[in-house]
Scaffold this active site. Structure first.
Site, PDB file in Angstrom:
ATOM      1  N   SER A 144       0.958  -1.147  -0.095  1.00 30.86           N
ATOM      2  CA  SER A 144       0.257  -0.078  -0.131  1.00 30.86           C
ATOM      3  C   SER A 144       1.032   1.300   0.132  1.00 30.86           C
ATOM      4  O   SER A 144       1.712   1.274  -0.885  1.00 30.86           O
ATOM      5  CB  SER A 144      -0.997   0.004   1.104  1.00 30.86           C
ATOM      6  OG  SER A 144      -1.866   1.000   1.335  1.00 30.86           O
ATOM      7  N   TYR A 158      -5.143   8.219  -5.868  1.00 35.41           N
ATOM      8  CA  TYR A 158      -4.311   7.182  -5.353  1.00 35.41           C
ATOM      9  C   TYR A 158      -4.589   6.651  -3.937  1.00 35.41           C
ATOM     10  O   TYR A 158      -4.592   5.536  -3.743  1.00 35.41           O
ATOM     11  CB  TYR A 158      -3.024   7.791  -5.538  1.00 35.41           C
ATOM     12  CG  TYR A 158      -1.582   6.899  -4.768  1.00 35.41           C
ATOM     13  CD1 TYR A 158      -1.164   5.903  -5.729  1.00 35.41           C
ATOM     14  CD2 TYR A 158      -1.134   7.315  -3.733  1.00 35.41           C
ATOM     15  CE1 TYR A 158      -0.145   5.096  -5.198  1.00 35.41           C
ATOM     16  CE2 TYR A 158      -0.154   6.533  -3.338  1.00 35.41           C
ATOM     17  CZ  TYR A 158       0.349   5.331  -4.047  1.00 35.41           C
ATOM     18  OH  TYR A 158       1.650   4.651  -3.521  1.00 35.41           O
ATOM     19  N   LYS A 162      -5.549   3.230  -2.409  1.00 33.66           N
ATOM     20  CA  LYS A 162      -4.707   2.367  -1.570  1.00 33.66           C
ATOM     21  C   LYS A 162      -5.777   2.145  -0.356  1.00 33.66           C
ATOM     22  O   LYS A 162      -5.428   1.283   0.483  1.00 33.66           O
ATOM     23  CB  LYS A 162      -3.464   3.166  -1.285  1.00 33.66           C
ATOM     24  CG  LYS A 162      -2.395   3.271  -2.254  1.00 33.66           C
ATOM     25  CD  LYS A 162      -1.914   2.005  -2.687  1.00 33.66           C
ATOM     26  CE  LYS A 162      -0.732   2.052  -3.753  1.00 33.66           C
ATOM     27  NZ  LYS A 162      -0.043   0.619  -3.959  1.00 33.66           N
TER      28      LYS A 162
END
Ligand code: NDP
Ligand code: VSD
Length: 308
Positions: A144, A158, A162
């Site tokens: 991650s 993003y 994650k």
């Protein structure tokens, strides 16, 4: 309860294993005596990676060219590679950019690769992993990011991808624990990789300011932390000191194997919430300051441009 997952003599399969953190993971796995397979899209980069591991350790890495977004290609690669003991889902794409400046196609691409790509891989690997003959514990580990523990300016798409991995991992762990499969999430800070060099070319100033609250690591150090955590079957694997604080502050309802860490989480919860609020105070201060400076900048620009 504590467990131990051996790496030596096991099959470690790494997505995105041709560059950066993935390549460092491949080097480390080979050095620890594992059988290593790596997957990525570009065959040229895979071959370079294979040579670099061969030169460093003498070990022959198996390479698979496939895009994690393509389930059929992924399934073919996984079937060819044979039973997997440690699945390292490390592939990922990232551009730091305000959502406003990002194309919707780039947002979709980020989620497709980082989140759906992991689901494709897991769907392809899980049946055989569950049916393995070997009674030893096995691992599914996700790379991650610290931006997957706290939302950061410039990482809208993003961070979404994650944070998605966290929900995926928590739910998956409950479904696979009965098969002695152990799920880990690795949370690196900014790490020296070709991907980061590319990202830095157009990173917003505020992303740099906020992300600098955490350190900067070498890919090899991240790989070392990753395998230490995987061996212990840790659900959350932090890589630096700020990362440990971040994992304690965001422990939430995630599982915990270590009685010591569970104790620390309980005792530290209050003070870490205080620390977290101090960080937020600071970050929003930077955002406010940046907006003010930007406004002044515009006025100055307008003034000078009116001079003939
Ligand atoms: N570097 C950093 O600062 C940090 C990185 N991370 C995370 O670590 C992971 C690795 O990052 P990093 O090493 O920097 O990245 P790099 O860009 O250096 O490497 C990415 C790897 O993923 C592969 N990859 C990308 N897209 C796909 C795809 N669609 N299918 C298959 N493989 C793919 C690339 O190969 P190819 O292009 O040939 O497919 C390459 O091997 C990522 O998940 C990233 O989010 C987390 C925190 C910090
Ligand atoms: C309560 C205690 C708080 C502790 C400090 C918190 C620090 C948070 C900093 C977050 C940095 C995010 C970096 C993302 C790196 C990454 O993933 C990219 N390089 C790839 O896009």
């Amino acid at each position: 309860r504590p467990i131990k997952i051996p790496i030596n003599n096991r099959h470690v399969f790494i997505t995105g294993g041709s560059s950066g953190i993935g390549l460092a993971l491949a080097h480390r796995a080979a050095a620890e005596g594992a059988r290593v397979s790596i997957m990525a899209r570009s065959l040229t980069k895979l071959e370079e990676a294979k040579n670099s591991v061969k030169n460093a350790t003498g070990i022959e890495v198996a390479i698979y060219a496939a895009d994690v977004r393509d389930y059929d290609a992924v399934k073919k690669a996984v079937d060819e590679a044979g039973p997997i003991d440690v699945l390292l889902l490390n592939h990922g794409v990232f551009y730091a950019l305000e959502l406003e400046k990002m194309e919707l196609s780039e947002v979709k691409f980020t989620l497709d690769v980082n989140l759906m790509g992991c689901l494709n891989m897991i769907k392809a690997v899980l049946p055989e992993m569950k049916n393995r003959k070997d009674p030893l514990p096995v691992s599914i580990a996700f790379v991650s990011s610290q931006a997957g523990q706290v939302g950061i300016y410039g990482y809208v798409a993003y961070s979404a991808s994650k944070f998605g991995l966290r929900g995926l991992a928590e739910a998956l762990q409950q479904e696979v624990i009965g098969d002695n499969i152990h799920v880990s999430l690795i949370f690196p800070p900014d790490t020296d990789t070709p991907g980061l060099v590319e990202e830095n070319k157009r990173k917003p100033e505020l992303t740099k300011i906020i992300a600098s609250s955490s350190g900067f690591m070498k890919a090899d150090e991240v790989a070392q932390k990753a395998f230490d955590g995987i061996r212990r079957g840790s659900f959350m694997i932090s890589c630096n000191l700020e990362g440990i604080a971040l994992s304690l502050a965001t422990a939430g309802l995630s599982p915990q194997r270590s009685f010591l860490m569970a104790f620390v989480e309980v005792v530290a919860a209050g003070i870490l919430r205080f620390a977290a609020l101090c960080f937020q105070w600071n970050w929003y201060g930077s955002i406010e300051k940046w907006h003010k400076e930007k406004k002044c900048g515009t006025i100055r620009f307008d003034d000078s441009s009116s001079i003939p």
